[in-house]
Every structure is written in C-alpha cells, then in structure tokens.
Enzyme design. Structure first.
Site, PDB file in Angstrom:
ATOM      1  N   GLU A 103      26.117  43.476  26.766  1.00 13.76           N
ATOM      2  CA  GLU A 103      27.371  43.674  28.007  1.00 13.76           C
ATOM      3  C   GLU A 103      28.546  43.903  27.271  1.00 13.76           C
ATOM      4  OE1 GLU A 103      28.303  40.512  30.345  1.00 13.76           O
ATOM      5  OE2 GLU A 103      28.852  39.532  28.526  1.00 13.76           O
TER       6      GLU A 103
ATOM      7  N   HIS B 206      48.724  32.875  39.151  1.00 15.54           N
ATOM      8  CA  HIS B 206      49.373  31.260  39.307  1.00 15.54           C
ATOM      9  C   HIS B 206      50.863  31.157  38.956  1.00 15.54           C
ATOM     10  CE1 HIS B 206      48.652  32.281  35.085  1.00 15.54           C
ATOM     11  NE2 HIS B 206      49.172  31.393  34.761  1.00 15.54           N
ATOM     12  N   ASP B 207      51.345  32.388  38.488  1.00 10.06           N
ATOM     13  CA  ASP B 207      52.822  32.431  38.096  1.00 10.06           C
ATOM     14  C   ASP B 207      53.734  33.029  39.210  1.00 10.06           C
ATOM     15  OD1 ASP B 207      52.406  31.388  35.627  1.00 10.06           O
ATOM     16  OD2 ASP B 207      52.026  33.453  34.730  1.00 10.06           O
TER      17      ASP B 207
END
Ligand code: NOJ
Ligand code: MG
Length: 581
Positions: A290, A361-362
C-alpha cells in the site's frame, strides 16, 4: 528449477499487482482525538481500547482511515504534542500491545491507521533533551541552543537571544541553568524545538517513521511542519535577528500575533526534509502492498502551503487545505464558497490530490463556527469534492463547542493567558470535550469518573444514539453521502461548481457518459427554486440519494432538473438516472 523460477516470478507479480497505490487519493480520513473519543477503563480519559471498541462504528460509517492525534509517552503539557519517547505509548492511553491489537482489528475491518508525527519538538522530559542539556557528546546540538544577550541595564544578567515570541505567549527562548544557555520552543516551555541542522536529528526522525511503518501504520499527519527551521545566526552576523512587528494593534507584545514571523517559519529548507520523508515512506509501498499517506499541517499562505505537494523532481505530501477551514464562515455566500474551492483547485499543482478540512482539535467545531444549519452543507462538500476528505470526530453528528470554565481549562494556550475572563478566546478545549455517544451519564464517553474535560451541555439531545434512531439526522445524512462517495462518479467525475445565486451552490461530479452526482445547497433561510437546465450535460431526471436534516424530499424521490425546490438550509445529494420511473 524452471518451475521454481516461474513460481517466484508469478508470486512477485501477484504481490506487485496487489499493491494498493490508489486508496489514499479518495480516502475519507476520520481524526480521532484519543483523549476524548472513548474511555474504556473508567479513568475519565479516552484510550486505545476505547477506540478499538468503536472501530465497527467507524467502519459502518464508511470511513477509510483513522488519524490518531498523538498517543506517545508524554507529560501531556500539550496533550501529547510534547513527546518524551516517540516509540512508547502513553500509559493513560494503553500499552504497545493495545496499539497492536487496535491495528490488527482495524486491518481486519479494512480500516487504515494513520499516526501523528510531531517532528518539530519533543518534551523537555525526553532523554534527548536531558542529554543535550548536559552537552553529552553526540547530543550537544540536538536542540536549538543559544547564549543570552548581556543585559545593558543589569550587568551580569542575560536576556533572550532575540525578541521571538512563542505560539503559547511570551518568549520563544527559555533559559536552562544546567547548560547556561537558552533553548528555543515555538510552543510551550515544555516543548523544546529539535535542531534540523543536525544530521543526527534528521536520521533519528527517519528512524521514528520506520519504527511505526514497520508495525504497519498507513502513514502520518505531520505536525507544525512549517516551524521546522528558524534562520541560521551565521547568516546574520552570528546573532538571531529580531522579528518585525505585525502591526496588529489589539494584541500585546507577549502575543504571538504581535510579530511578523519572517525568521521562524516557512523556511525553504523545510520542504527538502518533507521530500526526504516521502522517500522513506515510499520504501514501504511494495513490501506493505500500500501507498503510505503523508499529510502536513502548516498554517501559512497558500503559496507556501502548496509547495509541500512537491515538484517535478520530488514528491511531497498532501498539505492540509486550511483555506477551506478558515475562509468559509457563517456569512459566506455561494460565490465565496466557490471562490475558495476554486482557489485550491487552481493553485494545486496538476496531478496532485486535493483535500478538504472541516475541522480539527485546534479549531472551533464546524457547527459552532459555521452554525448548525450549515453542518450538512459543509460535510457534503468535503465528501463530494475530489480528493481526500477529513472529518474531525463529532462533525458527523454536528457536535458543537462545549463550555469549559476557567477552572476546568486545560489547554496551555488558554492557561498561559492568565486571564480568567478572556482565556476562552485562545482556548482549544471547547472542541476537545468528550464525544457524545448517547444520552447516558457523561454521554457514554466513560462509565467511570468525571471526564478530563466536561461533557458539553447539549449531549442529551445531540448524540450519536439519538441520531442513529431518527429518520433525519446529520449522521444519517453524512453516512448516505459517504456511501455515494464510493461510486465512480464521486471518485473520478469531473468537477463543476455553479454559484447559482448568492444562496444556492451547485456542485456536479460527472463522468463522460453524463452519469454522476449533483449536490445542491441552499444557504439561505427561505425555500428556493433551482432550475439546472443550463447544465446541459446533466440528464433530465435526478434521484435523491441523501437528504439533509432541513430538506423536505426523502431518499428515492425523483426530481426534474429544471424544477428543484430546495428548502431553507437544505443540502441535497442527487444522482443522475436515465429514465424517470
Ligand atoms: C499543532 C497541533 O495540532 C496542536 O494541537 C499543537 O498544540 C501544536 N501543533 C504544537 O505541537
Ligand atoms: Mg522549529
């Protein structure tokens, strides 16, 4: 002998042909903030076993990969972005065995795991830093150390080497009495910056990548990439030059925004390091079957951002598309949104893969930043535009920012304001409150003690369980759009964007046979009639395949392309059909 040779060749060919080099180009990547996703052991902090428990949920949603914010050993001054040891798991999140089990389970379900790579800084508790502070041979220059400047007013005292101010306020330099020098920290005092002018640092960080790749991760999100280098004092007569003022008047000199950071970010050297990491990742493509993804985080201008893609000579990363996140707001019109999307598609180098970031998340959560009425529209856009889509945990259910009082505040960026009144302007805690699984106590996030951050007040009405049960919900809409995302039109269809009016945005993804999908968004508070006869390639009949919470049509409805009634704040996804009924 001949037979063996033939067999080996065949097996090798089989391995090569099984290599999936395409998955990442249209991947839906779901960001998990491990601390706030699911707590399995009742300590009020999310963990790896909690994530493992929820993998079937993510699989059923149609996610392709999960990106975990840092899970490494850390004193958690910046909640994992301050790393003590890049090769150990934080005990509050679990053990290496838990991580391997999570990986195994994810693989079984066909989900890829992407880790957060934090190359710019470690924790000041890291072994490297302790050795460097002691000037241990081989470690002296692992970090950015500098002598102070003699204070003209107080002889015998020293001042920081320059006026540089950190992201989390106050000087970017911290005096270390043990070493008798200052060290540089772009973020918290507990996050000393590594020195990328040291070849040993460069080599060690490649080893970190290899360590996790060997375990089987599918790639990395790279933290704060544009802070990797600061100017070399040798180019400035042996001193670190002061940064000029930004001219933004409503901030104070301790604030990051007060300065124009011309010497501490976006340096040309940065890009070569990213290209080198790309080569490390590429070593794994064949053996692991991959392509390994790399996504970079840099809040900078578009010009500097797109350089991370690479050039004719070297491949790079997917730079996060922060214009999508930052330019589009509550008041953006259809024309504004089209302009922002076009901008990325125009500046992205030809042949590279686009991406659409709706939150992290900021940042304030999507539903709070843009208003709950735009959740479906923005989710649909991220999911139907070409390339990689990123969803921050909770956006699929339209979670809003939680209220976190000064007393409960944990984010160092907010704590460093020392201001119980205005701290919230800097706080990232509101978007980090625990995930809302259901209406039970603590929103089903934990069965134990009070969570590390309070659960948002609205969890009883706004949670996954409620949305799974209701006929129309952000979640069910999201899932329907994700299902359509797997179709050829969504993966390969040509992109068309029409700002029909200020209020109506239409996005098409059409294949050469004119089959495809159409997203119709009404940004206004009133129903509108849309006539798409000007889109000549579009067939006459369209079927509703996903219908947002504010729409009147249900899935399966057949519409005529010249007469589409779109109710207020409705996001509709339509698929072309050849015949009416
Ligand atoms: C960006 C991360 O997303 C943020 O949470 C962190 O505080 C800084 N980088 C420093 O690592
Ligand atoms: Mg740096």
């Amino acid at each position: 002998m001949k037979l063996i040779l033939v067999l080996t060749v065949t097996i090798k060919l089989a391995i090569v042909s099984a290599t999936d080099t395409e998955w990442w180009k249209t991947a839906l990547i779901y960001q998990i903030y491990p601390r706030s996703f699911k707590d399995s052991d009742g300590d009020g902090i999310g963990d790896l076993t909690g994530i493992k428990e929820k993998l079937p949920y993510l699989k059923s949603t149609g996610v392709d990969g999960i990106w975990l914010s840092p899970i490494y050993l850390s004193p958690m001054r910046d909640f994992g972005y301050d790393i003590t040891d890049y090769k150990q798991i934080a005990p509050e999140y679990g053990t290496m065995k838990d991580f391997q089990e999570l990986l195994k389970e994810a693989r079984k379900l066909g989900l890829r795991v992407i880790l957060d790579f934090v190359p710019n800084h470690t924790s000041n508790e890291s072994d490297w830093f302790i050795r460097s502070a002691r000037r241990e041979p081989g470690y002296e220059d692992f970090y950015v150390w500098a002598d102070g400047i003699v204070d003209p007013e107080r002889p015998g005292e020293v001042l920081p080497p320059s006026n540089w101010v950190s992201h989390f306020r106050r000087s970017m330099w911290e005096y270390h009495p043990g070493r008798g020098q200052y060290y540089l920290h772009q973020f918290a005092i507990g996050q000393p910056d590594l020195n990328y002018r040291s070849q040993r640092v460069q080599a060690e960080m490649k080893e970190v990548l290899r360590f996790w790749l060997d375990l089987g991760v599918s790639g990395f999100r790279v933290d704060a990439i544009n802070k990797l280098y600061e100017v070399d004092p040798n180019d400035y007569g042996g001193v670190y030059p002061d940064e000029p003022l930004s001219g933004i008047s409503d901030t104070d000199p301790d604030d990051y925004e007060y300065y124009d950071h011309i010497f501490t970010q976006d340096l040309a050297e940065t890009y070569e390091v990213v290209f080198d990491w790309r080569e490390v990742l590429d070593e794994y493509t064949e053996t692991h079957g991959e392509y390994k993804i790399m996504m970079t985080e840099a809040y900078t201008n578009l010009f500097n951002t797109i350089l991370y893609y690479g050039n004719e000579n070297r491949d790079g990363a997917i730079p996060f598309n922060f214009i999508f996140l930052e330019e589009i707001n509550k008041n953006s019109t259809a024309r504004d949104i089209k302009t922002t999307i076009d901008k990325w598609m125009t500046y992205m180098p030809h042949g590279r893969v686009a991406n659409w970031v709706n939150g992290n998340h900021d940042q304030s959560r999507l539903a709070s930043r843009q208003g709950p009425e735009r959740v479906d529209a923005m989710n649909m856009l991220a999911l139907m535009l070409p390339g990689v889509a990123l969803t921050y945990q909770g956006e699929e259910i339209g979670m809003t920012d939680g209220h976190v009082s000064w007393e409960d505040t944990k984010d160092p960026q907010a704590c460093n304001t020392d201001d119980p009144i205005n701290y919230w302007k800097k706080s990232r805690d509101p978007s980090r409150t625990p995930y809302h699984w259901d209406s039970s106590v603590f929103a089903g996030f934990t069965c134990g003690v009070e969570p590390w951050l309070p659960v948002a007040d609205n969890y009883k009405e706004l949670n996954l369980q409620v949305q799974l049960r209701s006929r129309r919900s952000h979640y069910n809409f999201y899932k329907d759009v994700v299902a359509v995302r797997k179709t050829a039109a969504s993966k390969y269809g040509d992109l068309g964007i029409l700002a029909y009016t200020e209020d109506i945005l239409v996005v098409t993804r059409l294949l050469p046979n004119a089959r495809g999908i159409v997203g119709v968004i009404n940004l206004s508070n009133k129903p509108q009639l849309v006539d798409l006869s000007s889109v000549t390639l579009l067939p006459k009949y369209l079927k509703v395949v996903a219908s947002g919470v504010n729409c009147t049509q249900t899935k399966g409805f057949i519409l005529l392309k010249d007469y589409i009634i779109v109710s207020n704040n409705c996001a509709l996804l339509l698929q072309t059909i050849s015949r009416c009924c």
